[in-house]
Write a protein that holds these residues in place. Structure first.
Motif, PDB file in Angstrom:
ATOM      1  N   ASN A 120       0.842  -1.199   0.000  1.00 54.88           N
ATOM      2  CA  ASN A 120       0.000   0.000   0.000  1.00 54.88           C
ATOM      3  C   ASN A 120       0.880   1.253   0.000  1.00 54.88           C
ATOM      4  O   ASN A 120       1.792   1.394   0.813  1.00 54.88           O
ATOM      5  N   THR A 121       0.604   2.176  -0.904  1.00 56.11           N
ATOM      6  CA  THR A 121       1.469   3.351  -1.061  1.00 56.11           C
ATOM      7  C   THR A 121       1.377   4.334   0.096  1.00 56.11           C
ATOM      8  O   THR A 121       2.236   5.207   0.237  1.00 56.11           O
ATOM      9  N   TYR A 166      -6.645  -0.226  -5.265  1.00 58.95           N
ATOM     10  CA  TYR A 166      -6.598  -0.224  -3.807  1.00 58.95           C
ATOM     11  C   TYR A 166      -6.485  -1.659  -3.321  1.00 58.95           C
ATOM     12  O   TYR A 166      -7.056  -2.582  -3.919  1.00 58.95           O
ATOM     13  N   LEU A 167      -5.719  -1.835  -2.241  1.00 62.39           N
ATOM     14  CA  LEU A 167      -5.521  -3.153  -1.639  1.00 62.39           C
ATOM     15  C   LEU A 167      -6.336  -3.190  -0.346  1.00 62.39           C
ATOM     16  O   LEU A 167      -5.873  -2.742   0.699  1.00 62.39           O
ATOM     17  N   PRO A 168      -7.554  -3.707  -0.400  1.00 57.16           N
ATOM     18  CA  PRO A 168      -8.454  -3.607   0.757  1.00 57.16           C
ATOM     19  C   PRO A 168      -7.969  -4.312   2.009  1.00 57.16           C
ATOM     20  O   PRO A 168      -8.338  -3.922   3.121  1.00 57.16           O
ATOM     21  N   ALA A 169      -7.131  -5.329   1.871  1.00 53.62           N
ATOM     22  CA  ALA A 169      -6.646  -6.048   3.056  1.00 53.62           C
ATOM     23  C   ALA A 169      -5.575  -5.262   3.805  1.00 53.62           C
ATOM     24  O   ALA A 169      -5.105  -5.695   4.865  1.00 53.62           O
ATOM     25  N   SER A 170      -5.162  -4.095   3.284  1.00 55.33           N
ATOM     26  CA  SER A 170      -4.105  -3.297   3.914  1.00 55.33           C
ATOM     27  C   SER A 170      -4.626  -2.392   5.018  1.00 55.33           C
ATOM     28  O   SER A 170      -3.843  -1.679   5.659  1.00 55.33           O
ATOM     29  N   ALA A 171      -5.914  -2.399   5.261  1.00 55.87           N
ATOM     30  CA  ALA A 171      -6.521  -1.457   6.213  1.00 55.87           C
ATOM     31  C   ALA A 171      -5.839  -1.504   7.571  1.00 55.87           C
ATOM     32  O   ALA A 171      -5.551  -2.573   8.113  1.00 55.87           O
ATOM     33  N   SER A 172      -5.540  -0.331   8.107  1.00 56.07           N
ATOM     34  CA  SER A 172      -4.887  -0.223   9.419  1.00 56.07           C
ATOM     35  C   SER A 172      -5.090   1.180   9.964  1.00 56.07           C
ATOM     36  O   SER A 172      -5.556   2.079   9.251  1.00 56.07           O
ATOM     37  N   GLY A 173      -4.688   1.356  11.219  1.00 59.95           N
ATOM     38  CA  GLY A 173      -4.793   2.667  11.841  1.00 59.95           C
ATOM     39  C   GLY A 173      -3.699   3.618  11.432  1.00 59.95           C
ATOM     40  O   GLY A 173      -3.739   4.808  11.791  1.00 59.95           O
ATOM     41  N   SER A 174      -2.702   3.134  10.649  1.00 57.46           N
ATOM     42  CA  SER A 174      -1.580   4.000  10.268  1.00 57.46           C
ATOM     43  C   SER A 174      -1.567   4.340   8.786  1.00 57.46           C
ATOM     44  O   SER A 174      -0.729   5.116   8.341  1.00 57.46           O
ATOM     45  N   GLY A 224       7.192  11.391  -2.756  1.00 60.99           N
ATOM     46  CA  GLY A 224       7.143  10.564  -3.950  1.00 60.99           C
ATOM     47  C   GLY A 224       5.860   9.780  -4.090  1.00 60.99           C
ATOM     48  O   GLY A 224       4.816  10.115  -3.528  1.00 60.99           O
ATOM     49  N   LYS A 225       5.947   8.673  -4.853  1.00 57.89           N
ATOM     50  CA  LYS A 225       4.780   7.852  -5.161  1.00 57.89           C
ATOM     51  C   LYS A 225       4.222   7.125  -3.952  1.00 57.89           C
ATOM     52  O   LYS A 225       3.058   6.742  -3.933  1.00 57.89           O
ATOM     53  N   ARG A 226       5.072   6.900  -2.946  1.00 52.75           N
ATOM     54  CA  ARG A 226       4.622   6.119  -1.802  1.00 52.75           C
ATOM     55  C   ARG A 226       5.357   6.563  -0.536  1.00 52.75           C
ATOM     56  O   ARG A 226       6.327   7.329  -0.604  1.00 52.75           O
ATOM     57  N   LYS A 227       4.901   6.057   0.595  1.00 52.10           N
ATOM     58  CA  LYS A 227       5.591   6.260   1.859  1.00 52.10           C
ATOM     59  C   LYS A 227       6.438   5.021   2.127  1.00 52.10           C
ATOM     60  O   LYS A 227       5.943   3.909   2.111  1.00 52.10           O
ATOM     61  N   GLY A 228       7.717   5.220   2.379  1.00 48.42           N
ATOM     62  CA  GLY A 228       8.605   4.101   2.688  1.00 48.42           C
ATOM     63  C   GLY A 228       9.327   3.584   1.466  1.00 48.42           C
ATOM     64  O   GLY A 228       8.721   3.305   0.432  1.00 48.42           O
TER      65      GLY A 228
END
Length: 454
Positions: A120-121, A166-174, A224-228
């Motif tokens: 997840n980006t 979107y990657l729905p299984a990536s859901a998190s509080g962060s 950029g395109k993503r975090k990390g």
């Protein structure tokens, strides 16, 4: 020790402050050299709620149950708010070098979340989840499970936001949700963004996309395109490429992510390995080392040798499907370049080098790490185990590069390996050289795969 173990019960507390304080006090005891680390490590017979439970459980089984629950609680806390998830992930990264811990992190739901979150980006903790995946894939018994994992994806091809899925299984509080995604169970799909139905896709493909995006401009500065940057995914690719089935996945041309692998083949399709090989001279040593490790493992597959060595402008028959003609991977320039310095070549020598290696600037430097220089030579040795490989190396100036590398080399083992390579490249072809064996040419490594801790 009793006081620390008593903190385990707060890991599942409904009070976020209690969870946070408990983790803050526990995470410092998880590194390998920590005196109280053993309080987290279950015995090898701990069931963890899965598999067959021994009829006669060993003494201390109750203590094992407490440890296993703590591990699983920390796995759940990885999805918590960022400050809690950071400590939970840090603890699991430190502990997952131990197979007794790692095997309790192989629950399918957790692994699907772990891969999805990493890809997840908008996941700020993806460097830590990359480390955890690196450690988990270092265990041979766990490796096949992760390598074969699929994750759900919802394509959004008309979205104006990156990425178009979107990657729905990536859901998190962060992390956050792709702005154009609409949860079908709550509201109709976003037709303006072209929202498609959820489908399964290979987790490895999602990780390669994250790895590629992680090296794009601005990521280091959170622009950029993503975090990390996800450098440790290189180690994941090195680990999973030890499996022949995964080497096939890395080498088979795929459509652009997230199109399904079953999509109609196109000449523009490219193998995942082509997206990985370009980082052999990246500034980060983890990314460089994992990339070379992945190339080395793929070079073990002799049937793919012509394909590995053919340039992207060439077309070769796909080993797994001879009826299909595809682009070459062209690994040679990416393996030779780390061995090159600022030396000048005669014009006739330079003419045979790959185009990207000609007229290098005087500021060009060789790979500083001797382990990685040795890996480059080992890859060339592997590529030299077939006549096709030796012919390609000769015709593209590999001898000239290793000749200069030998002059500058200070490590005797590497010099010896170069000399073995030169004897293959410069020797006359005969019946004996046509029967080279991989195990005779490449250094045998007894050490285990690397693991990381934070």
């Amino acid at each position: 020790m009793t006081t620390l173990v008593e903190l385990f019960e707060f890991l599942s507390s409904p009070n976020p402050t209690a969870r946070q304080i408990a983790l803050q006090n526990l995470v410092g005891h998880t590194p390998k050299n920590a005196a109280q680390r053993h309080i987290f490590i279950p015995s090898s017979v701990a069931s963890g709620g899965g598999g067959i439970v021994p009829v006669k459980r060993k003494e201390g089984a109750e203590a094992d149950d407490v440890k296993v629950k703590a591990i699983k609680d920390m796995a759940l806390l990885c999805r918590d708010q960022a400050i809690i998830a950071h400590d939970a992930l840090s603890a699991l990264v430190n502990l997952s070098d131990n197979i007794a811990v790692a095997r309790h992190l192989t629950d399918n739901d957790f692994l699907v979340w772990l891969v999805s979150y990493t890809a997840n980006t908008t996941s700020p903790l993806s460097p830590l989840t990359s480390m955890l995946l690196s450690n988990l894939t270092s265990h041979p018994t766990i490796l096949p499970t992760i390598a074969a994992l699929t994750i759900p994806v919802v394509p959004l091809p008309l979205s104006k936001h990156y990425p178009p899925y979107y990657l729905p299984a990536s859901a998190s509080g962060s992390s956050t949700v792709q702005p154009d995604f609409r949860e079908p169970s709550v509201m109709p799909p976003n037709r303006e963004a072209g929202q498609e139905d959820e489908r399964e896709i290979e987790g490895l493909r999602a990780l390669v996309q994250a790895f590629e995006d992680g090296a794009s401009d601005g990521v280091k500065d959170n622009k950029g395109k993503r975090k990390g940057e996800c450098h440790f995914l290189a180690s994941v690719f090195a680990n999973v490429s030890m499996l022949p089935a995964i080497r096939s996945l890395l080498l088979t041309p795929r459509p652009p992510f997230p199109e399904p692998s079953t999509a109609t083949p196109s000449e523009d399709d490219e193998p995942l390995l082509s997206k990985i090989v370009v980082y052999t001279e990246h500034a980060d040593i983890i990314r460089r080392g994992g990339t070379l490790g992945c190339i080395k493992n793929c070079a073990m597959d002799r049937s793919s040798m012509p394909w590995l060595l053919a340039s992207e402008h060439d077309r070769v028959r796909l080993p797994s499907d001879p009826s299909r003609v595809v682009k070459g991977v062209d690994v040679l320039p990416w393996v030779l370049s780390p061995l090159m310095g600022p030396e000048e070549y005669d014009i006739d020598e330079m003419d045979v080098l790959p185009a990207t290696l000609q007229f290098l600037p005087p500021t060009k430097t060789r790979e500083q790490d001797p382990v990685l220089r040795m890996m480059c030579i080992e890859i060339l040795l592997l590529l030299s185990t077939t006549f096709t490989g030796r012919h390609a190396l000769r015709s593209r100036g590999a001898y000239y590069v290793v000749r200069e590398a030998h002059k500058a080399e200070s490590d005797q083992q590497i010099k010896d390996a170069i000399e073995r390579l030169v004897s293959l490249l410069q020797g006359e072809e005969g019946q004996d050289t046509s029967k080279d064996h991989v195990e005779e040419l490449v250094r045998k490594e007894a050490e285990e795969m690397d693991v990381v801790e934070v």
